[in-house]
Design a protein around this motif. Structure first.
Motif: not given
Length: 414
Positions: A212-215, A223-226
């Motif tokens: 998962y990359i959900t902010p 937090m957030r995706a790279d």
């Protein structure tokens, strides 16, 4: 693993941000020592310091004149820009490639960092704001909308609406804080890496579909995706703020696997194509009933370069760890036969609830058939490919006794 689509709102916001925060600098106080000049002069042409200063100014003019296409041009346009820079500004490209250092105002820096600073990527990665809970008021949204519409330019009504909904509804930024930034002509500072990944609305890593990359955005933590630069910013700093060069992805893919490795210019790009169209996961049940997962390259004609993509992200190696998922899917598929699924559908139909057999199958077995939704759930491509394979015959599970034994094995695991 499915092609990423960028909305017009994202492109409008990004271009307006770049118009205000990219700071092109010509006639800078640039000096190159003899050692670095000697490195540069390995090219056919011999360059003096004055020559390089002139080419720098010409290159900056090129970037400035093509700001819109660099900021929001699609991947094909970015490739054309790279080709132009390599051919028409060869010494500049060489300085990026060879990490040539220069003195700017007496300070020794890499020339690529000089260009990177102009594009202000570091500023884009920050979000200097707080999120506060407050009473939602529809009239506040209208006030914010009208303030933005009357005091900014370049945004359509639909883009303003979408951005206000993000800032006010989802990030809980107070009306007075938003209006203050508008009055200070700093409204576009709300556009940054965080709001970008919120608006792009991808839930899983497009490279691997495993994480998962959900902010998340709160006062006491965010937090957030790279953001991976598909074309690395060290070598192509003029593309550091190109929206189609910023791939939201997980830390495993960006830091641990890709790192500074470079894709070929014609490697498959998530903004251009769906890797889902070119690879397929397959499983095999070995004689000891253990699972082996393999990746099949469907791109037999080689029209799209995916080998480097598969190798960089170690896709087959990563997915070999997910034998438990395949075990569970096989177990569910065996338990929920087509006949049983039809019985469930008929049961709901008697209750005046009309659900398709396909939808019941997806819920019961736990997979997604719609390719467009693969980016919304981890491992959804693996699950879909496994179930599709099971729609055929599973050779080693021919007899009822084998099927029951396998189900019992899975139930012990789970």
């Amino acid at each position: 693993m499915v092609k990423i689509e960028l909305s017009n709102s994202i492109k409008e916001l990004h271009f307006q941000y770049c118009k205000r925060y990219v700071n092109f600098k010509k006639d800078i106080d640039l000096y190159i020592d003899e050692k670095q000049l000697k490195k540069i002069n390995n090219l056919e042409k011999k360059y003096t310091l004055e020559d390089i200063k002139n080419v720098h100014n010409e290159f900056i003019s090129f970037c400035e004149n093509n700001l819109e296409e660099i900021a929001i041009g699609n991947p094909n346009r970015l490739k054309e820009i790279i080709t132009t820079v390599k051919s028409e500004y060869r010494v500049i490209d060489f300085m990026f490639e060879k990490n040539v250092t220069v003195y700017i105002d007496g300070e020794l820096v890499k020339y690529s960092d000089v260009i990177l600073e102009m594009y202000n990527y570091e500023g884009f990665t920050k979000f200097n704001s707080t999120s506060k809970g407050f009473l939602y008021r529809k009239e506040d949204k209208n006030i914010i909308f009208n303030n933005i519409k009357n005091n900014t330019e370049g945004l359509s009504d639909s883009t303003i609406n979408e951005f206000v909904e993000l800032l006010y509804d989802r990030l809980n930024i107070k009306k007075q804080n938003i209006i203050k930034r508008i009055e200070e002509d700093k409204f576009y500072s709300y556009w940054n890496a965080y709001t970008f990944v919120f608006l792009i609305d991808i839930k899983t890593c497009p490279y691997c579909n495993r994480q998962y990359i959900t902010p998340i955005f709160y006062d006491n933590g965010r937090m957030r995706a790279d953001l991976d630069h598909f074309f690395p910013k060290s070598k192509y700093p003029y593309l550091s703020m190109s929206i189609y060069n910023l791939i939201p992805c997980c830390k495993f893919c960006n830091s641990s696997l890709k790192g500074k490795k470079e894709f070929d210019i014609d490697t498959i790009n998530p903004y251009e194509s769906s890797i889902d169209d070119y690879i397929k996961f397959k499983f095999e049940i070995l004689q000891n009933k253990e699972i082996d997962i393999k990746l099949e390259n469907k791109n037999e004609c080689g029209s799209v370069k995916i080998d480097k993509y598969i190798d960089i992200f170690k896709l087959e190696q990563q997915y070999k760890y997910h034998t438990n998922i395949v075990d569970e899917l096989i177990c569910r598929k065996l338990m929920y036969s087509d006949e049983y699924i039809e019985d469930i559908r008929k049961y709901f139909e008697k209750k005046n609830l009309y659900i398709s057999s396909q939808k019941i199958k997806e819920i019961a077995i736990g997979y997604i058939t719609d390719n467009k939704n693969i980016n919304k759930e981890p491992l959804s491509k693996l699950k879909r490919d496994v179930v599709n394979q099971m729609n055929g015959k599973i050779d080693i599970l021919n007899e009822e006794e084998d099927i029951l034994e396998y189900i019992l094995k899975c139930l012990e695991i789970y």
